[in-house]
Design an enzyme around this catalytic site. Structure first.
Site, PDB file in Angstrom:
ATOM      1  N   GLU A  75      11.036 -16.063 -16.849  1.00 26.75           N
ATOM      2  CA  GLU A  75      10.770 -14.623 -16.817  1.00 26.75           C
ATOM      3  C   GLU A  75       9.775 -14.237 -17.921  1.00 26.75           C
ATOM      4  OE1 GLU A  75      11.151 -12.374 -14.794  1.00 26.75           O
ATOM      5  OE2 GLU A  75      11.180 -10.486 -15.866  1.00 26.75           O
TER       6      GLU A  75
ATOM      7  N   LYS B  74       3.563  -2.941  -6.885  1.00 25.09           N
ATOM      8  CA  LYS B  74       4.981  -2.865  -7.261  1.00 25.09           C
ATOM      9  C   LYS B  74       5.893  -3.395  -6.173  1.00 25.09           C
ATOM     10  CE  LYS B  74       8.480  -1.746  -9.811  1.00 25.09           C
ATOM     11  NZ  LYS B  74       8.755  -2.697 -10.898  1.00 25.09           N
TER      12      LYS B  74
ATOM     13  N   ARG C 294       1.868   1.338  -6.169  1.00 24.86           N
ATOM     14  CA  ARG C 294       2.103   0.453  -5.024  1.00 24.86           C
ATOM     15  C   ARG C 294       0.874  -0.377  -4.670  1.00 24.86           C
ATOM     16  NH1 ARG C 294       6.715   1.967  -1.593  1.00 24.86           N
ATOM     17  NH2 ARG C 294       5.822   0.610  -0.034  1.00 24.86           N
TER      18      ARG C 294
ATOM     19  N   GLU D 279       1.639 -11.657 -15.822  1.00 24.97           N
ATOM     20  CA  GLU D 279       1.396 -10.406 -15.091  1.00 24.97           C
ATOM     21  C   GLU D 279       0.634  -9.387 -15.922  1.00 24.97           C
ATOM     22  OE1 GLU D 279       5.552  -9.285 -14.099  1.00 24.97           O
ATOM     23  OE2 GLU D 279       4.661  -8.620 -12.229  1.00 24.97           O
TER      24      GLU D 279
ATOM     25  N   HIS E 145       8.641 -34.827 -20.256  1.00 29.44           N
ATOM     26  CA  HIS E 145       8.276 -35.485 -18.995  1.00 29.44           C
ATOM     27  C   HIS E 145       6.911 -35.037 -18.491  1.00 29.44           C
ATOM     28  CE1 HIS E 145      12.196 -37.332 -18.773  1.00 29.44           C
ATOM     29  NE2 HIS E 145      12.762 -36.144 -18.979  1.00 29.44           N
TER      30      HIS E 145
ATOM     31  N   ASN F 250       0.131   0.567   6.620  1.00 28.52           N
ATOM     32  CA  ASN F 250       0.685  -0.420   5.688  1.00 28.52           C
ATOM     33  C   ASN F 250       1.212  -1.581   6.517  1.00 28.52           C
ATOM     34  OD1 ASN F 250       0.258   1.310   3.616  1.00 28.52           O
ATOM     35  ND2 ASN F 250       2.418   1.676   3.135  1.00 28.52           N
ATOM     36  N   GLY F 251       1.127  -2.783   5.965  1.00 25.52           N
ATOM     37  CA  GLY F 251       1.634  -3.955   6.676  1.00 25.52           C
ATOM     38  C   GLY F 251       0.495  -4.848   7.116  1.00 25.52           C
TER      39      GLY F 251
ATOM     40  N   CYS G   8       0.864  -1.173   0.000  1.00 24.12           N
ATOM     41  CA  CYS G   8       0.000   0.000   0.000  1.00 24.12           C
ATOM     42  C   CYS G   8       0.905   1.230   0.000  1.00 24.12           C
ATOM     43  CB  CYS G   8      -0.858   0.016   1.244  1.00 24.12           C
ATOM     44  SG  CYS G   8      -1.793  -1.498   1.496  1.00 24.12           S
TER      45      CYS G   8
ATOM     46  N   LYS H 149       6.247 -12.464 -17.159  1.00 23.70           N
ATOM     47  CA  LYS H 149       5.870 -11.175 -17.744  1.00 23.70           C
ATOM     48  C   LYS H 149       4.510 -11.276 -18.423  1.00 23.70           C
ATOM     49  CE  LYS H 149       7.931  -8.949 -16.151  1.00 23.70           C
ATOM     50  NZ  LYS H 149       9.070  -9.149 -15.312  1.00 23.70           N
TER      51      LYS H 149
ATOM     52  N   TRP I 266      -3.650  -2.008  -1.201  1.00 20.88           N
ATOM     53  CA  TRP I 266      -3.593  -3.319  -1.844  1.00 20.88           C
ATOM     54  C   TRP I 266      -4.135  -4.277  -0.805  1.00 20.88           C
ATOM     55  CZ3 TRP I 266      -1.245  -8.082  -1.022  1.00 20.88           C
ATOM     56  CH2 TRP I 266      -1.205  -8.937  -2.136  1.00 20.88           C
TER      57      TRP I 266
HETATM   58  O1  M6R Z   1      11.338  -5.430  -5.499  1.00 19.57           O
HETATM   59  P1  M6R Z   1      11.673  -6.878  -5.668  1.00 19.57           P
HETATM   60  O2  M6R Z   1      12.678  -7.125  -6.733  1.00 19.57           O
HETATM   61  O3  M6R Z   1      12.079  -7.518  -4.364  1.00 19.57           O
HETATM   62  O4  M6R Z   1      10.329  -7.556  -6.115  1.00 19.57           O
HETATM   63  C1  M6R Z   1      10.207  -8.937  -6.238  1.00 19.57           C
HETATM   64  C2  M6R Z   1       8.969  -9.299  -7.008  1.00 19.57           C
HETATM   65  O5  M6R Z   1       7.820  -8.904  -6.320  1.00 19.57           O
HETATM   66  C3  M6R Z   1       8.964  -8.654  -8.394  1.00 19.57           C
HETATM   67  O6  M6R Z   1      10.109  -8.973  -9.101  1.00 19.57           O
HETATM   68  C4  M6R Z   1       7.720  -9.101  -9.195  1.00 19.57           C
HETATM   69  O7  M6R Z   1       7.805 -10.458  -9.482  1.00 19.57           O
HETATM   70  C5  M6R Z   1       7.609  -8.248 -10.456  1.00 19.57           C
HETATM   71  N1  M6R Z   1       6.327  -7.657 -10.518  1.00 19.57           N
HETATM   72  C6  M6R Z   1       7.858  -9.003 -11.702  1.00 19.57           C
HETATM   73  O8  M6R Z   1       7.652  -8.260 -12.834  1.00 19.57           O
END
Ligand code: M6R
Length: 606
Positions: A479, A601, A27, A486, A502, A98-99, A2, A483, A74
């Site tokens: 990756e 983020k 965020r 997401e 497999h 937050n938290g 958040c 991507k 969030w």
């Molecule tokens: O800030 P960080 O690199 O620790 O974040 C880790 C993951 O949350 C971050 O890489 C997430 O997987 C991304 N949204 C990927 O695009």
């Protein structure tokens, strides 16, 4: 996760809170809210959805005051809704949090049995009631009330509170969720992230776990839980807010992809002595007795860690292991004193990663952080830091932060390899030459991957996608799939190509395309076999191949060519078609690319 922004000063708080929230929206963006107060009046507004929805509820003439706090959420406890949005209030108190408060069930029962009624499903609202109760029980000030409540809270938090009874100040505490003060002229800001106020001031003071702060327009008073003064030093942020704006690109993700040639060159800058073909990492000192490396991270940063393992093992001949931060903490790991833990995090604030770093340190390991955000929690906690220098990354889908992590890991591996005498002079000089070519070749990779914009139309009806790679390109397959998931919400899997037969090959048919990372090199013949296997089951295949490879065009449906580079650095270039493929597919689908649903983020909760 958040976002929080607070203000106390001489200007109207409302526009400053709104612009701060806009910058923090990356965020968390399922609901927002704010409170503005002046003597004996507090106005609070909350709304499910994005900031625009909140703005449509606000009549600025109703929100007059020089003190306020805003929040973008969030959801963890309770669905996104007006009622669950922050600030949460109890009579004249408003708080944002937050938290996660882990013992909130117990606290909620306690506070409700004292006659306080919770109207939301959140773990946060109880904090407002507990503070009011502590004031009623005799605490003289907001700060004392907050300090009275903190010992009851288990979990992580950044809490900011205000009251119309003390309209000249905001009070806050932090434990495991970041808060940073921005010092202006006759005004103070407080936020979970400097971007919230960077357009107003670049003088900052970071708060640490255990700090309780009272901010007035011209004073910062920090104490610990016992009320003992804590001295703080301020620092200056050197990047500016225009770096965090779109600058003509339709999305931050696209802008950040196109920034990669420049940021790779920033990552390398000053870290290579070209004349003597040496890596210069004066920022760190590595123990020559180092025998083992553990790499820990989450998400995309974990994929960087997987590639780091190849670099460390091949260049420094050092045994290396990788682990997801969220798993590390709970398996009672064995850590030797001759071991270094490399913790990778773009944001430097990821809760799982921070907790894993704390655990590794507790077990006796030194911590080397690789992070993008200067003075974020992880670098401040670690013994050594390498910054990736990607500049602010706003898009939730990480791109330039990832490729700069890879280059940073490469520099580190060469540095350790030279120290351990595992790289001969000719190899070292070749590696340095190749590293220095990366920014230019990155620009070439972007140009040649742009063809994906036309190619993706053939893949519109896909049920799902599988990304295949081998060796250090297997993490790039992971990756690529991440991507795509997401940004497009499509089913995608990354797989080591040799594992296809497999199990996953059962999914393959004409509606289940394959993206095959198939550059020339030792594993090329194996990849061609894997491509033949999926082609013969009807899959449409896009190959990511080496420039000049004539054979591959006859084996697959579509090809993206990449410039030739040292195989250890190929993951950097091969990231680009993964990023652009995900971007173009998402753009065609019309998803919210920079702020994908359900994501945030920086993931500051476990
Ligand atoms: O800030 P960080 O690199 O620790 O974040 C880790 C993951 O949350 C971050 O890489 C997430 O997987 C991304 N949204 C990927 O695009």
């Amino acid at each position: 996760m958040c976002g929080i922004v607070g203000y106390v000063g001489t200007r109207d708080a409302l526009p400053l809170l709104l612009s701060g929230l806009q910058r923090l929206e990356y965020r968390g963006y399922d609901s927002t809210g704010l409170a503005v107060c002046s003597a004996d009046t507090m106005r609070v507004v909350r709304s499910e959805g994005k900031l625009q929805q909140l703005q449509s509820k606000i009549n600025p003439t109703d929100f007059v005051g020089h003190t306020g706090v805003g929040h973008t959420r969030w959801a963890t406890h309770g669905k996104p809704s007006d009622q669950n949005a922050h600030p949460h209030c109890s009579e004249h108190i408003a708080i944002v949090h937050n938290g996660i408060i882990e013992n909130y069930h117990t606290l909620r029962n306690e506070i409700e049995s004292d006659g306080y009624q919770c109207v939301s499903e959140t773990d946060s609202e109880i904090i407002a009631h507990l503070i009011l109760k502590t004031l009623r029980d005799g605490a003289q000030t907001l700060s004392l009330a907050l300090r009275g409540v903190l010992p009851k809270l288990e979990g992580s938090y950044a809490i900011v509170l205000l009251s119309e009874r003390e309209p000249e100040r905001i009070v806050a505490a932090t434990n495991g969720s970041p808060l940073v003060i921005g010092k202006g002229k006759n005004e103070m800001f407080l936020a979970s992230d400097v971007t919230a106020f960077l357009s107003e001031t670049n003088h900052v003071v970071y708060l640490e776990a255990g700090d309780v702060v009272t901010l007035e327009q011209d004073s910062i008073d920090v104490v610990n839980h016992d009320g003992m003064p804590v001295s703080k030093s301020s620092s200056e942020i050197t990047w500016n807010i225009t770096q965090a704006e779109k600058q003509g690109f339709r999305h931050f993700m696209l802008k950040e992809i196109y920034e990669q040639p420049q940021v790779l060159s920033d990552t390398l800058s000053g870290r290579i002595d070209a004349a003597n073909a040496h890596v210069v990492l004066d920022e760190i000192s590595i123990d020559p007795a180092l025998q083992k490396l553990s790499l820990i991270a989450c998400g995309t940063s974990f994929h960087a860690a997987l590639i780091g393992r190849f670099l460390f093992e091949q260049l420094a001949r050092i045994s290396s292991s990788c682990e997801l931060a969220s798993e590390f903490r709970y398996r009672n790991p064995v850590i030797g004193t001759d071991e270094l833990t490399v913790v990778i995090s773009q944001s430097g604030e990821t809760a799982d990663t921070m907790i894993a770093a704390q655990e590794a340190k507790r077990l006796g390991s030194k911590i080397l952080a690789i992070s993008n955000v200067i003075d974020s929690s992880l670098p401040r906690f670690s013994d050594h830091v390498l910054y990736t220098r990607a500049g602010p990354e706003i898009s939730v889908a990480s791109t330039k932060a990832f490729t700069t992590q890879l280059v940073t890991l490469a520099l580190l591996a060469i540095h350790i390899g030279v120290q351990k005498n595992t790289i001969d002079d000719t190899t070292r000089s070749h590696l340095i030459d190749e590293l220095m070519m990366l920014p230019t070749k990155m620009a070439d990779s972007i140009r040649s991957s742009e063809c994906l914009q036309d190619i993706i139309v053939h893949y519109e009806n896909a049920r799902g996608f599988i990304f295949l790679g081998r060796g250090n390109l297997y993490p790039i397959a992971l990756e690529g799939a991440l991507k795509l998931k997401e940004t497009s919400y499509l089913h995608a899997e990354g797989y080591p190509a040799g594992e296809m037969k497999h199990g996953p090959i059962a999914m393959i048919d004409k509606d289940f395309p394959v993206i095959a990372l198939a550059p020339q090199g030792v594993l090329y013949p194996k990849m061609k076999t894997n491509i033949a296997e999926v082609k013969s089951r009807g899959a449409r295949v896009i190959a990511i191949a080496t420039e000049g490879d004539k054979e591959i065009t006859s084996l697959v449906d579509d090809v993206v060519f990449l410039p030739d580079i040292h195989p250890l650095f190929l993951p950097v270039l091969a990231s680009v078609p993964m990023q652009l493929f995900a971007y173009y597919v998402a753009d065609r689908k019309g998803t919210d690319i920079d702020q994908p649903r359900n994501l945030a983020k920086s993931v500051t909760v476990e």
